[in-house]
Design a protein around this motif. Structure first.
Motif, PDB file in Angstrom:
ATOM      1  N   ALA A  55      33.561  49.682   0.074  1.00 29.12           N
ATOM      2  CA  ALA A  55      33.973  48.290  -0.005  1.00 29.12           C
ATOM      3  C   ALA A  55      34.009  47.663   1.379  1.00 29.12           C
ATOM      4  O   ALA A  55      33.549  46.548   1.580  1.00 29.12           O
TER       5      ALA A  55
ATOM      6  N   ARG B 284      30.765  46.733   2.622  1.00 28.74           N
ATOM      7  CA  ARG B 284      30.360  45.466   2.024  1.00 28.74           C
ATOM      8  C   ARG B 284      30.902  44.298   2.827  1.00 28.74           C
ATOM      9  O   ARG B 284      30.229  43.317   3.037  1.00 28.74           O
ATOM     10  N   VAL B 285      32.138  44.472   3.219  1.00 29.79           N
ATOM     11  CA  VAL B 285      32.767  43.374   3.956  1.00 29.79           C
ATOM     12  C   VAL B 285      31.941  43.049   5.179  1.00 29.79           C
ATOM     13  O   VAL B 285      31.575  41.915   5.417  1.00 29.79           O
TER      14      VAL B 285
ATOM     15  N   SER C  69      28.863  43.807   5.871  1.00 31.60           N
ATOM     16  CA  SER C  69      27.537  43.252   5.604  1.00 31.60           C
ATOM     17  C   SER C  69      27.664  41.814   5.127  1.00 31.60           C
ATOM     18  O   SER C  69      26.929  40.943   5.550  1.00 31.60           O
TER      19      SER C  69
END
Ligand code: ADP
Ligand code: MG
Lengths: 572, 382
Positions: free
Chosen positions: A7, A10-11, A13
């Motif tokens: 997660a 993801r942040v 990116s």
């Protein structure tokens, strides 16, 4: 890797992507602020000081403005500017509106051919038109004067305020034509039909439905024309300076080319022009606010054709007369003077010789001018279109808070007359310690800045027609920003980009108002060469250069038409 | 265990709450509809799920993977969310062939070209558009474009597919057919889907679960038959089909005993007490029953809830007959009966209402009636 770690990947990116998006915006904003706001600020400073150009900062003074506002010669120039601007605009509207109506709405024969004919004066430009009309009205030898004398009428001098108005009226009529004909084309014919069914007769339908519907577009065209004609340099320079009839543009030119140059007063005059232009823009916004009924829907209605009966031949004659006066006579005249060694009011084919063409092609400065013009037109159009695509993306698609200010900023250059902007750039780059002043780059900057509004509007009118969900659909199948641009946005925008590029190329090939203050020896462009040749009375050379210019524009129009199916006579 | 999970989603435009604290759970393989009038926030909610819009706060997760979490500052970009989407305008790229429309996502994903070709053909086959790969979208009819849009959304085999009013650009007949086609297809593939619509029939046909939205808030959710038959508030009842609303006399009602009295004195008894929403002491309540749950007869049926009435108007509509009746003190109700059961105006008749379908609803503001399903006007008693 744990879920949490994924997660947080993801942040980064996601955040990285967002940061990249926003980076573009300040960059473009900074570029635009530097090229638009900074020069205007420098110009204001120049007008508020009595320091010579390039000198260090000292006290401020209002004396330049006092001079500009109280000296009768400057007052006269101001009055002349407004007079010529209003009169030329009125004439352009009186020509352009009927022309548009005839071509779009009536059953005039050969409407498509006529439409192209009406656009020719636009491509020729008011400056070339003024050159041609100077020839056509030359004392004792100008063909038009010859005809007038043979009819027992007196001769007409090309050097008068009336001729300035006449020439600008003819050559700005296509501007109004563009606005009104596209409004007429975009109007749903059902609106008029509903009028008929509500019991309105033909005249009432026109006065109560058609006219109010196209009024906002016509008004936009009218105000744009007013600003363009008030900012015109070439025509009043050619036809007015001879008899010391000055408008603000020619006065600014005078003040800078006299010795010693009066830059500070010129700057104050520039501010005065800016104020006139802003008043025009303000008026346009006020009048057309929330009233653009015929927006670019891209729907393309089939206009309801009104049958004129035998009157259609009268309409045909009217359009032909306009094309003859605006295009055929001037082109024919320029062609002829370029083909004969010396124009002496005779028209014998035996006199034809390529002497002027040989002469100009033997001169290094002509080749240089050609090369400069081509470079500036290509580079300028390309840069402006790229900036316009990015700006439109920011304005229409991004969700940054910069969108509104960016929109206003991009609108600003439209309010700055070109000669004023070049004056401002002159001030700026004398200050700025970059090797730009006195090079071709200052011309490039001036061209792009002057016409960025036009480019943004042109590309934008195509961009808004692209459904946002087409781009979103690409995102949803996994395309990142750049991929979406390559796969969807740019291909769909291509006709709009080519159209804008072609239009800008044409505008740049014939640009004089901005170039005249900023060129330096070695950096001349074609129109500047023509202006200088006019000073020397080299009409044969002017004719030849005009033909080259026409060829360049014709080639680009034909190419964009053939390769990209872009109909430039419909671009606006 | 829910597959698509939306928690406390809030999206504002300025001071305006477009999505106001919405939480939704969709089970794997189920179809969930967002139903509500235009402007209620359906599209905005859907676009937040897709990532095309960023919510102000809340959480969204799909198959256990967090797509959005305002607190943890997670916002997966839309292209990485593993979602397919069918747009209202179809958004087929006009400059690409059907084949290229379907294959773009597969190419971006880096699939080998043979596999891409097979997948494209498989998808076109699935939506009944085999053999159209070389054509351009403009050469297809609206219904065909719709199918291609669906095929494109499914080509990447997303975990979940999102629909935004995909049928609203089609004509009525096609729309009615496509509802069933889409439903059959979704069930066949067994994909999880979220379907936005303002058409209640569409929502009922297509979904397993309906979420009724109003002004950015969830009004009611449940299975189609639950939401239709047992709305809890006036808005939902009126938005989903037509309903008779009669003012309630709370003093003379005893919901616990299954007895309610209308303001004009008419009593309804033997009601299903569980369904009566008169638990709380606050708020306004109304009596509601649907026109098709009624019976109109010449003589009393002898059953319960048989009310004497006067025929105000009667209209044969083809398949059904619509009769407006006065049930006392100027309170009008509408009955919809199967076939031609026309009656003469100003004659006497008896109205029976099935007690299982008499509801007491929270009067959640007057719903904005939708075009096509006009709310029945029920005047207050004089
Ligand atoms: N970009 C926006 N800016 C401001 N308001 C918006 C924007 N997008 C949507 N809205 C408002 O949010 C509300 C919900 O919109 P939407 O989700 O599109 O409704 P619908 O249920 O019809 O799909 C509407 O009132 C709309 O006006
Ligand atoms: Mg919507």
């Amino acid at each position: 890797m744990t879920e949490a770690a994924m997660a947080s990947d993801r942040v980064t990116s996601g955040a990285g992507r967002i940061a990249k998006k926003i980076d573009l915006v300040p960059l473009v904003m900074m570029l635009l602020v530097i090229s638009i706001l900074a020069p205007v600020a420098v110009l204001v400073y120049g007008a508020l000081t009595s320091n010579p150009i390039g000198a260090a900062f000292s006290g401020l003074t209002l004396e330049n403005f006092v001079e500009v506002l109280t000296n009768p010669t400057y007052q006269r120039a101001f009055f002349n500017t407004v007079y010529v601007g209003v009169a030329a605009t009125a004439m352009a509207a009186l020509l352009g509106i009927p022309l548009a109506w005839i071509v779009v709405r009536s059953d005039v024969p050969f409407a498509n051919l006529l439409r192209v004919g009406i656009m020719i004066p636009f491509f020729l430009s008011p400056f070339v038109g003024a050159l041609a009309w100077t020839l056509l009205l030359q004392r004792n030898v100008g063909p038009v004067n010859l005809v007038l004398t043979s009819l027992g009428l007196g001769q007409i001098s090309p050097y008068s305020a009336r001729m300035i108005i006449f020439v600008m009226g003819i050559y700005y009529a296509p501007y109004i034509f563009i606005f009104v004909s596209s409004a007429l084309r975009n109007m749903d014919p059902a609106l008029e039909e509903a009028g008929h069914l509500s019991g309105l007769n033909r005249r009432q339908v026109i006065t109560q439905i058609t006219v109010p519907l196209i009024a906002p577009a016509a008004l936009s065209g009218v105000l744009l024309t007013f600003m363009a004609s008030a900012g015109q340099f070439g025509v009043p320079a050619l036809l007015g300076m001879q008899d010391r009839f000055f408008v603000l543009t020619t006065y600014i030119y005078q003040l800078i080319n006299r010795f010693p140059a009066e830059y500070n007063v010129a700057a104050a005059l520039g501010i005065e022009m800016l104020v006139i232009a802003c008043a025009g823009i303000w008026l346009q916004n006020r009048i057309t606010r929330n009233r653009s009924y015929t927006t670019m829907t891209g729907k393309g209605f089939r206009p309801r054709i009104i049958e004129l009966g035998p009157m259609r031949w009268l309409a045909f004659a009217f359009v032909i007369a306009f094309v003859v006066v605006g295009a055929l006579l001037p082109l024919g005249m320029l062609l002829w003077v370029s083909l004969v060694p010396y124009y002496d009011a005779t028209f014998s084919l035996s006199a034809v010789s390529p002497i002027h063409y040989l002469k100009i092609f033997n001169q290094a400065f002509v080749w240089r001018g050609l090369k400069n013009t081509l470079f500036l037109a290509c580079a300028g159009a390309s840069i402006a279109v790229i900036l316009a695509v990015i700006s439109n993306w920011i304005i229409l698609r991004s969700n940054t808070s910069y969108r509104k200010p960016l929109g206003y900023l991009l609108f600003l250059p439209a309010a700055v007359p070109h000669i004023v902007l070049s004056l401002a750039l002159l001030w700026t780059y004398v200050f700025v310690p970059l090797p730009i002043y006195g090079t071709i780059w200052i011309l490039l900057i001036a061209y792009v800045t002057s016409y960025i509004t036009q480019a943004v509007r042109n590309v934008g009118s195509n961009y808004v027609q692209i459904d946002k969900s087409l781009e979103e659909a690409a995102t949803m199948v996994g395309a990142a920003r750049l991929r979406t641009w390559i796969e969807v946005t740019l291909p769909l925008l291509k006709p709009g980009m080519v159209g804008a590029w072609t239009l800008l190329f044409i505008i740049f090939v014939r640009e004089l108002s901005a170039s005249i203050l900023l060129y330096s020896p070695g950096n001349e462009v074609l129109p500047v060469l023509m202006f200088n040749m006019w000073g020397e009375g080299d009409w044969g050379g002017i004719g030849a250069l005009a033909m080259i210019q026409v060829l360049m524009m014709g080639a680009v129009i034909a190419l964009s038409g053939l390769l990209f199916r872009v109909d430039i006579s419909r671009a606006s | 265990m829910s597959f698509l999970k939306v928690d406390n989603l809030i999206k504002t435009y300025g001071a305006f709450h477009a999505v106001d604290n919405v939480s939704i759970d969709v089970e794997r393989g189920k179809v969930c509809s967002f139903l509500g009038p235009s402007g209620c926030g359906k599209t905005t909610t859907l676009r937040c799920i897709a990532g095309l819009e960023q919510a102000d706060s809340g959480r969204i997760s799909l198959g256990g993977r967090t797509l959005f979490d305002s607190e943890k500052r997670i916002a997966v970009p839309p292209e990485e969310r593993d979602l397919g989407m069918v747009f209202q305008s179809y958004a087929l790229w006009p400059h690409k062939t059907i084949e290229a429309n379907l294959s773009l996502g597969l190419r971006i994903k880096g699939l080998p070209s043979g596999e891409i070709r097979d997948r494209v053909n498989e998808m076109l086959e699935l939506v009944g558009m085999a053999g159209t790969g070389n054509r351009f979208p403009a050469s297809l009819s609206g219904g065909q474009q719709q199918r291609v849009a669906l095929a494109r959304a499914m080509a990447l085999r997303p975990k979940c597919i999102l629909f935004d009013e995909p049928l609203s650009n089609l004509d009525l007949l096609l729309r009615e057919r496509m509802r069933f086609e889409i439903r059959d297809l979704l069930v066949k593939i067994g994909i999880t889907a979220v379907y936005v619509t303002h058409d209640q029939t569409e929502a009922m046909v297509i979904s397993d679960h309906i979420v009724v939205l109003n002004k950015g808030k969830i009004q009611r959710e449940g299975s189609p038959s639950d939401v239709y038959n047992y709305p809890r508030d006036r808005f939902t009842a009126e938005f989903l089909g037509r309903t008779n609303i009669v003012a309630l006399d709370r003093k003379n009602s005893n919901p616990g005993a299954g007895i309610v009295t209308a303001a004009n004195g008419v009593r309804f008894s033997s009601l299903d007490a569980k369904r009566l929403e008169d638990r709380s002491e606050t708020g306004e309540f109304v009596i509601a029953f649907r026109p098709e749950t009624m019976l109109v007869t010449d003589e009393p049926t002898g059953g319960q809830n048989c009310i004497p009435a006067t025929v105000v108007s009667s209209q044969f509509l083809g398949g059904t007959t619509q009769i407006v009746l006065d049930i006392g003190q100027g309170v009008h109700v509408t009955a919809i009966l199967l076939g031609d059961q026309s009656r003469t105006e100003n004659t006497q008749a008896f109205v029976s209402v099935d007690p299982r379908h008499v509801l007491v609803l929270r009067d959640s503001s007057a719903a904005t009636p939708m075009a096509g399903t006009p709310a029945l006007r029920v005047p207050e008693p004089a």
